[in-house]
Scaffold this active site. Structure first.
Site, PDB file in Angstrom:
ATOM      1  CB  CYS A  10      -0.971  -0.027   1.178  1.00  9.67           C
ATOM      2  SG  CYS A  10      -0.187  -0.035   2.805  1.00  9.67           S
ATOM      3  CG  ASN A  13       4.381  -1.765   5.148  1.00 13.13           C
ATOM      4  OD1 ASN A  13       5.504  -2.078   5.530  1.00 13.13           O
ATOM      5  ND2 ASN A  13       3.410  -2.642   5.124  1.00 13.13           N
ATOM      6  CB  CYS A  15      -3.609   1.610   7.119  1.00 12.35           C
ATOM      7  SG  CYS A  15      -3.418   3.066   8.180  1.00 12.35           S
ATOM      8  NE  ARG A  16      -4.447   1.566   1.811  1.00 16.12           N
ATOM      9  CZ  ARG A  16      -4.258   2.291   0.733  1.00 16.12           C
ATOM     10  NH1 ARG A  16      -5.113   2.220  -0.261  1.00 16.12           N
ATOM     11  NH2 ARG A  16      -3.205   3.091   0.639  1.00 16.12           N
ATOM     12  CB  SER A  17       0.277  -3.591   2.796  1.00 11.09           C
ATOM     13  OG  SER A  17       1.125  -2.652   3.392  1.00 11.09           O
ATOM     14  CG  ASP A 128      -5.229   6.145   2.329  1.00 14.66           C
ATOM     15  OD1 ASP A 128      -5.251   5.814   3.530  1.00 14.66           O
ATOM     16  OD2 ASP A 128      -4.409   6.947   1.849  1.00 14.66           O
TER      17      ASP A 128
HETATM   18  P1  4NP Z   1      -1.694   2.813   4.093  1.00 12.30           P
HETATM   19  O1  4NP Z   1      -2.335   4.157   4.690  1.00 12.30           O
HETATM   20  O2  4NP Z   1      -1.163   3.168   2.728  1.00 12.30           O
HETATM   21  O3  4NP Z   1      -2.842   1.879   4.037  1.00 12.30           O
HETATM   22  O4  4NP Z   1      -0.593   2.403   5.065  1.00 12.30           O
HETATM   23  C1  4NP Z   1      -1.684   5.387   4.717  1.00 12.30           C
HETATM   24  C2  4NP Z   1      -0.752   5.632   5.687  1.00 12.30           C
HETATM   25  C3  4NP Z   1      -0.110   6.867   5.743  1.00 12.30           C
HETATM   26  C4  4NP Z   1      -0.425   7.847   4.818  1.00 12.30           C
HETATM   27  C5  4NP Z   1      -1.371   7.587   3.835  1.00 12.30           C
HETATM   28  C6  4NP Z   1      -1.991   6.343   3.783  1.00 12.30           C
HETATM   29  N1  4NP Z   1       0.186   9.125   4.895  1.00 12.30           N
HETATM   30  O5  4NP Z   1      -0.170   9.996   4.093  1.00 12.30           O
HETATM   31  O6  4NP Z   1       1.079   9.331   5.736  1.00 12.30           O
END
Ligand code: 4NP
Length: 159
Positions: A10, A13, A15-17, A128
């Site tokens: 994602c 790294n 939240c989703r992955s 997201d």
């Molecule tokens: P992820 O979520 O891609 O599912 O880990 C996010 C985590 C951090 C950010 C965006 C999405 N950020 O903008 O910092």
């Protein structure tokens, strides 16, 4: 027999992955396939490298029985596209970013979108959840539970 190796990807790294990794690991264990399938996760970005998973994501996952223990890392195109059999992205921007990281056809073929493996959800991405509320984290887990079951079936069927 060689293990099937899956990398979930994602943006951050956190939240989703990491959630995909935890859900998939639990399904793999439940079916006694830990010796045959290995998972990892990574971010397209290195913004959160070295950090544990997002506390909100961890709480929502924990309430469903999943423990998120991974530490964020950025994908390493020079190694990861060779090592893993599946590089599975959460959204369309992840796919675009991953496809820019390699021009090798056999590596590009390893790139999938998580929702390709859904059988109940019509979702086209795992959205997201970072800037949203509780519902977003629950939706991530709903989609991932569906997609991980589909992915496991796909691998078991020898695809
Ligand atoms: P992820 O979520 O891609 O599912 O880990 C996010 C985590 C951090 C950010 C965006 C999405 N950020 O903008 O910092």
């Amino acid at each position: 027999m060689d293990k099937t190796k899956i990398l979930f990807v994602c943006l951050g790294n956190i939240c989703r992955s990491p959630s995909a990794e935890a859900v998939m690991n639990q399904f793999i264990e439940k079916e006694g396939l830990s010796k045959l399938i290995k998972t990892d996760s990574a971010g397209v970005s290195g913004y959160h490298a070295g950090e544990p998973a997002d506390a909100r994501m961890k709480d929502h996952a924990y309430n469903r029985g999943y423990t998120l223990s991974s530490i964020s890392r950025q994908i390493d195109p020079s190694q990861d596209f060779d090592y893993f059999d599946y590089v599975i992205a959460m959204d369309n921007q992840n796919i675009r970013d991953l496809k820019q990281m390699t021009t090798e056809n056999h590596q590009q073929k390893k790139i999938y979108k998580m929702t390709e493996f859904c059988s109940s959800f019509e979702a086209s991405t795992v959205p997201d959840p970072y800037y949203g509320g509780d519902n977003g984290f629950e939706l991530v887990l709903d989609i991932l539970e569906d997609a991980c079951q589909g992915l496991l079936n796909h691998i078991k069927n020898g695809k």
